[in-house]
Design a protein around this motif. Structure first.
Motif, PDB file in Angstrom:
ATOM      1  N   GLU A  11     -13.491  11.940  -6.640  1.00 33.87           N
ATOM      2  CA  GLU A  11     -14.405  10.872  -7.031  1.00 33.87           C
ATOM      3  C   GLU A  11     -13.887  10.116  -8.253  1.00 33.87           C
ATOM      4  OE1 GLU A  11     -18.571  12.775  -5.343  1.00 33.87           O
ATOM      5  OE2 GLU A  11     -17.924  13.263  -7.383  1.00 33.87           O
ATOM      6  N   ALA A  12     -13.319  10.835  -9.205  1.00 33.05           N
ATOM      7  CA  ALA A  12     -12.828  10.190 -10.423  1.00 33.05           C
ATOM      8  C   ALA A  12     -11.601   9.322 -10.164  1.00 33.05           C
ATOM      9  CB  ALA A  12     -12.510  11.248 -11.477  1.00 33.05           C
ATOM     10  N   ASP A  13     -10.751   9.763  -9.233  1.00 25.97           N
ATOM     11  CA  ASP A  13      -9.501   9.034  -8.951  1.00 25.97           C
ATOM     12  C   ASP A  13      -9.602   8.176  -7.690  1.00 25.97           C
ATOM     13  OD1 ASP A  13      -8.552  10.286 -11.145  1.00 25.97           O
ATOM     14  OD2 ASP A  13      -6.904  11.345 -10.167  1.00 25.97           O
ATOM     15  N   MET A  14     -10.790   7.782  -7.349  1.00 29.09           N
ATOM     16  CA  MET A  14     -11.009   7.027  -6.116  1.00 29.09           C
ATOM     17  C   MET A  14     -10.157   5.753  -6.066  1.00 29.09           C
ATOM     18  SD  MET A  14     -14.661   5.817  -4.498  1.00 29.09           S
ATOM     19  CE  MET A  14     -15.331   7.475  -4.631  1.00 29.09           C
ATOM     20  N   ALA A  15     -10.077   5.044  -7.174  1.00 28.10           N
ATOM     21  CA  ALA A  15      -9.316   3.792  -7.198  1.00 28.10           C
ATOM     22  C   ALA A  15      -7.842   4.034  -6.885  1.00 28.10           C
ATOM     23  CB  ALA A  15      -9.468   3.113  -8.557  1.00 28.10           C
ATOM     24  N   THR A  16      -7.278   5.104  -7.446  1.00 30.59           N
ATOM     25  CA  THR A  16      -5.866   5.432  -7.189  1.00 30.59           C
ATOM     26  C   THR A  16      -5.640   5.752  -5.715  1.00 30.59           C
ATOM     27  OG1 THR A  16      -5.626   6.307  -9.432  1.00 30.59           O
ATOM     28  CG2 THR A  16      -3.984   6.993  -7.798  1.00 30.59           C
ATOM     29  N   ILE A  17      -6.559   6.524  -5.138  1.00 29.42           N
ATOM     30  CA  ILE A  17      -6.441   6.914  -3.725  1.00 29.42           C
ATOM     31  C   ILE A  17      -6.556   5.688  -2.827  1.00 29.42           C
ATOM     32  CG2 ILE A  17      -7.491   8.276  -1.882  1.00 29.42           C
ATOM     33  CD1 ILE A  17      -8.471  10.201  -4.154  1.00 29.42           C
ATOM     34  N   LEU A  18      -7.491   4.806  -3.128  1.00 33.72           N
ATOM     35  CA  LEU A  18      -7.681   3.605  -2.307  1.00 33.72           C
ATOM     36  C   LEU A  18      -6.480   2.666  -2.405  1.00 33.72           C
ATOM     37  CD1 LEU A  18     -11.463   2.851  -2.925  1.00 33.72           C
ATOM     38  CD2 LEU A  18     -10.408   3.724  -0.826  1.00 33.72           C
ATOM     39  N   THR A  19      -5.881   2.582  -3.575  1.00 34.21           N
ATOM     40  CA  THR A  19      -4.682   1.753  -3.738  1.00 34.21           C
ATOM     41  C   THR A  19      -3.547   2.288  -2.861  1.00 34.21           C
ATOM     42  OG1 THR A  19      -5.272   1.125  -5.997  1.00 34.21           O
ATOM     43  CG2 THR A  19      -2.950   0.928  -5.380  1.00 34.21           C
ATOM     44  N   ALA A  20      -3.375   3.601  -2.852  1.00 34.14           N
ATOM     45  CA  ALA A  20      -2.352   4.216  -1.999  1.00 34.14           C
ATOM     46  C   ALA A  20      -2.655   3.961  -0.528  1.00 34.14           C
ATOM     47  CB  ALA A  20      -2.279   5.715  -2.282  1.00 34.14           C
ATOM     48  N   ASN A  21      -3.927   4.064  -0.156  1.00 34.34           N
ATOM     49  CA  ASN A  21      -4.311   3.838   1.233  1.00 34.34           C
ATOM     50  C   ASN A  21      -4.086   2.382   1.643  1.00 34.34           C
ATOM     51  OD1 ASN A  21      -7.030   3.316   3.257  1.00 34.34           O
ATOM     52  ND2 ASN A  21      -5.628   4.989   3.746  1.00 34.34           N
ATOM     53  N   GLU A  22      -4.325   1.459   0.719  1.00 38.55           N
ATOM     54  CA  GLU A  22      -4.070   0.045   1.006  1.00 38.55           C
ATOM     55  C   GLU A  22      -2.596  -0.184   1.332  1.00 38.55           C
ATOM     56  OE1 GLU A  22      -5.454  -2.274  -2.281  1.00 38.55           O
ATOM     57  OE2 GLU A  22      -7.554  -1.684  -1.993  1.00 38.55           O
ATOM     58  N   GLU A  23      -1.732   0.537   0.637  1.00 39.09           N
ATOM     59  CA  GLU A  23      -0.294   0.443   0.923  1.00 39.09           C
ATOM     60  C   GLU A  23      -0.005   0.890   2.345  1.00 39.09           C
ATOM     61  OE1 GLU A  23       3.817   2.653  -0.526  1.00 39.09           O
ATOM     62  OE2 GLU A  23       2.142   2.503  -1.945  1.00 39.09           O
ATOM     63  N   ASP A  24      -0.619   2.009   2.753  1.00 40.63           N
ATOM     64  CA  ASP A  24      -0.432   2.488   4.126  1.00 40.63           C
ATOM     65  C   ASP A  24      -0.988   1.488   5.139  1.00 40.63           C
ATOM     66  OD1 ASP A  24       0.836   4.896   3.490  1.00 40.63           O
ATOM     67  OD2 ASP A  24      -1.068   5.951   3.218  1.00 40.63           O
ATOM     68  N   MET A  25      -2.143   0.920   4.843  1.00 49.28           N
ATOM     69  CA  MET A  25      -2.768  -0.023   5.778  1.00 49.28           C
ATOM     70  C   MET A  25      -1.895  -1.266   5.954  1.00 49.28           C
ATOM     71  SD  MET A  25      -5.516   1.399   6.924  1.00 49.28           S
ATOM     72  CE  MET A  25      -6.473   0.056   7.627  1.00 49.28           C
ATOM     73  N   LYS A  26      -1.294  -1.760   4.874  1.00 44.75           N
ATOM     74  CA  LYS A  26      -0.420  -2.934   4.963  1.00 44.75           C
ATOM     75  C   LYS A  26       0.794  -2.634   5.830  1.00 44.75           C
ATOM     76  CE  LYS A  26      -1.696  -4.932   0.478  1.00 44.75           C
ATOM     77  NZ  LYS A  26      -1.263  -5.189  -0.929  1.00 44.75           N
ATOM     78  N   HIS A  27       1.380  -1.455   5.643  1.00 45.37           N
ATOM     79  CA  HIS A  27       2.534  -1.078   6.462  1.00 45.37           C
ATOM     80  C   HIS A  27       2.127  -0.933   7.926  1.00 45.37           C
ATOM     81  CE1 HIS A  27       5.584   0.371   3.269  1.00 45.37           C
ATOM     82  NE2 HIS A  27       4.619  -0.294   2.649  1.00 45.37           N
ATOM     83  N   ALA A  28       0.914  -0.390   8.141  1.00 43.12           N
ATOM     84  CA  ALA A  28       0.441  -0.200   9.513  1.00 43.12           C
ATOM     85  C   ALA A  28       0.268  -1.540  10.221  1.00 43.12           C
ATOM     86  CB  ALA A  28      -0.882   0.571   9.503  1.00 43.12           C
ATOM     87  N   VAL A  29      -0.298  -2.521   9.518  1.00 47.92           N
ATOM     88  CA  VAL A  29      -0.460  -3.864  10.103  1.00 47.92           C
ATOM     89  C   VAL A  29       0.901  -4.463  10.419  1.00 47.92           C
ATOM     90  CG1 VAL A  29      -1.210  -6.224   9.628  1.00 47.92           C
ATOM     91  CG2 VAL A  29      -2.693  -4.307   8.996  1.00 47.92           C
ATOM     92  N   ALA A  30       1.829  -4.333   9.477  1.00 45.10           N
ATOM     93  CA  ALA A  30       3.172  -4.902   9.671  1.00 45.10           C
ATOM     94  C   ALA A  30       3.902  -4.251  10.836  1.00 45.10           C
ATOM     95  CB  ALA A  30       3.986  -4.741   8.389  1.00 45.10           C
ATOM     96  N   ASN A  31       3.598  -2.980  11.084  1.00 42.63           N
ATOM     97  CA  ASN A  31       4.277  -2.242  12.158  1.00 42.63           C
ATOM     98  C   ASN A  31       3.510  -2.246  13.472  1.00 42.63           C
ATOM     99  OD1 ASN A  31       6.544  -1.450  10.597  1.00 42.63           O
ATOM    100  ND2 ASN A  31       5.341   0.178   9.650  1.00 42.63           N
ATOM    101  N   GLY A  32       2.414  -3.017  13.518  1.00 41.28           N
ATOM    102  CA  GLY A  32       1.669  -3.148  14.768  1.00 41.28           C
ATOM    103  C   GLY A  32       0.960  -1.888  15.212  1.00 41.28           C
ATOM    104  N   VAL A  33       0.492  -1.092  14.257  1.00 38.32           N
ATOM    105  CA  VAL A  33      -0.254   0.123  14.609  1.00 38.32           C
ATOM    106  C   VAL A  33      -1.539  -0.263  15.344  1.00 38.32           C
ATOM    107  CG1 VAL A  33      -1.515   2.096  13.653  1.00 38.32           C
ATOM    108  CG2 VAL A  33       0.710   1.454  12.705  1.00 38.32           C
TER     109      VAL A  33
END
Length: 419
Positions: A42-64
């Motif tokens: 809960e305290a590090d939610m922003a850090t986790i979401l930032t990392a997840n955003e990176e994965d989501m961007k790569h997923a979009v670029a790779n046509g997941v």
């Protein structure tokens, strides 16, 4: 090229050492770690979401595909749900040390059978970051060490989540290496991980049929098969029409990307005219693409012809097979032929019919008049789950804390010898 053999031998050795410390940890020590995990999530939610955003961007670029995107994405609510799940595991009884049996032999020897950790678990899974927390938390609660190998699509998210877990271990005075993440994305590296029998006690794959098949075929370590779900709903001729549409729609559309979502609808021929049209209409309105046998195709032009491959397919999407059967026995034969022993359902008001279905269908979870979406560790009262076992040895169905234990015999004597 990286030396994968040395890498995994090192990770395995570190995990084995950590497992020896974890098996000595008290329930309070383990619960303290889990409490820290929940707090840091809960305290590090922003850090986790930032990392997840990176994965989501790569997923979009790779046509997941969209279905995988849903599995991959984290939100504030999903992270809160992760933390809630961790706290629920804290409240569950610790199975380690539980006396399962106690006997006294005529010669005075006393024997106790007690639960112990499995040791080192390798968890291999696909693009679902929540599995990282679920798997690690259940392993830690049961005094195990775990090596996590998630999909490359979720690498940034998994790094952030494993950092939370290792920080919680360190701050609680337990070995960080009780949780390790494989950061190698090369699929071939998995083969070297599966050879570490000297250090790893069991492998648990969680994902699609292809992943599970590969692990089972290549592993030199015992495997608990989980996940793949070709799930059926059989609508009997004595089904209550008011129950059919809600159950089918929930099982297919509430979250189609998961393994307990229904993939095939079987309908008794005597229910075709009275029940099936409403079900087909509801599925089409929900955006479900249909494949059907000839009887289904005559009923609706929206159904494409089903092939033999269709019946074996786990779609994990808004796609469903439909078939008309002439009897309960034909429905059971179809399920036992094409199913993956995951979850199966009958909708009927006839108790004898339901009892026959429950007895004869070969699956880890069998339902009468309820959605298959309930096959879940949380819904079964186990808290988080590490997977849903579709095999019969050691564990079957949703795997909670007891499934991550083995046992040993403690034998107490007073000088007895065997003649």
């Amino acid at each position: 090229m990286m030396d994968y053999k040395t890498l995994f031998e090192t990770m395995g050795r570190q995990a084995k050492t950590a497992a020896f410390d974890m098996q000595k940890a008290s329930t309070k020590m383990k619960n303290d770690v889990l409490a820290r995990v929940a707090d840091i999530l809960e305290a590090d939610m922003a850090t986790i979401l930032t990392a997840n955003e990176e994965d989501m961007k790569h997923a979009v670029a790779n046509g997941v595909p969209p279905v995988m995107m849903d599995r991959l994405q984290l939100t504030e609510d999903r992270i809160r749900q992760m933390a809630l799940g961790v706290r629920q595991v804290i409240d569950l009884p610790d199975p380690i040390g539980e006396c399962m049996e106690r006997t006294a032999r005529p010669n005075g020897i006393r024997i106790e059978k007690r639960r112990v950790p499995l040791g080192v678990i390798a968890m291999i899974y696909e693009a679902r970051p929540n599995v990282t927390i679920d798997a690690a938390v259940l392993c830690l609660k049961t005094g195990n060490a775990v090596i996590l190998r998630g999909g490359k699509e979720a690498m940034a998210s998994n790094r952030a989540l494993v950092a939370v877990l290792r920080r919680a271990l360190k701050e609680s005075g337990l070995p960080e290496d009780a949780v390790q993440l494989v950061e190698v994305t090369d699929r071939e590296a998995v083969s070297d991980l599966l050879r570490q029998r000297a250090y790893i006690d069991v492998v648990i794959p969680r994902g699609g049929a292809g992943l599970i098949r590969r692990i089972v075929e290549e592993s030199r370590i015992p495997v608990i098969e989980t996940g793949s779900g070709v799930v059926h709903i059989y609508v009997d001729k004595e089904a209550d029409p008011a129950k059919v549409v809600p159950i089918v729609i929930n099982a297919k559309t509430q979250r189609p990307s998961v393994c307990n979502a229904a993939e095939t609808l079987l309908v008794h021929r005597e229910a075709v005219d009275t029940i099936l049209p409403d079900v087909i209409d509801a599925l089409i309105k929900a955006g479900v693409h249909l494949y059907g046998d000839e009887a289904i195709q005559r009923l609706t032009a929206a159904a494409m012809p089903a092939t033999e491959e269709s019946w074996y397919t786990e779609y994990n999407d808004l796609v469903m097979n439909c078939r008309v059967v002439d009897s309960l026995e034909e429905a059971i034969d179809h399920i036992n032929r094409y199913g993956t022993k995951h979850s199966e359902c009958i909708i009927t008001e006839n108790k004898a019919t339901a009892d026959t279905f429950m007895r004869d269908v070969d699956a880890s979870s069998v339902y009468v008049n309820a959605s298959t979406r309930f096959t879940d560790g949380f819904e079964f009262g186990y808290g988080a789950e590490i997977g849903i076992s579709t095999q019969k040895l050691h564990a079957r169905g949703p795997m909670g804390l007891p499934a991550l234990t083995s046992y040993k015999f403690l034998v107490y004597g007073d000088g007895q010898t065997r003649g």
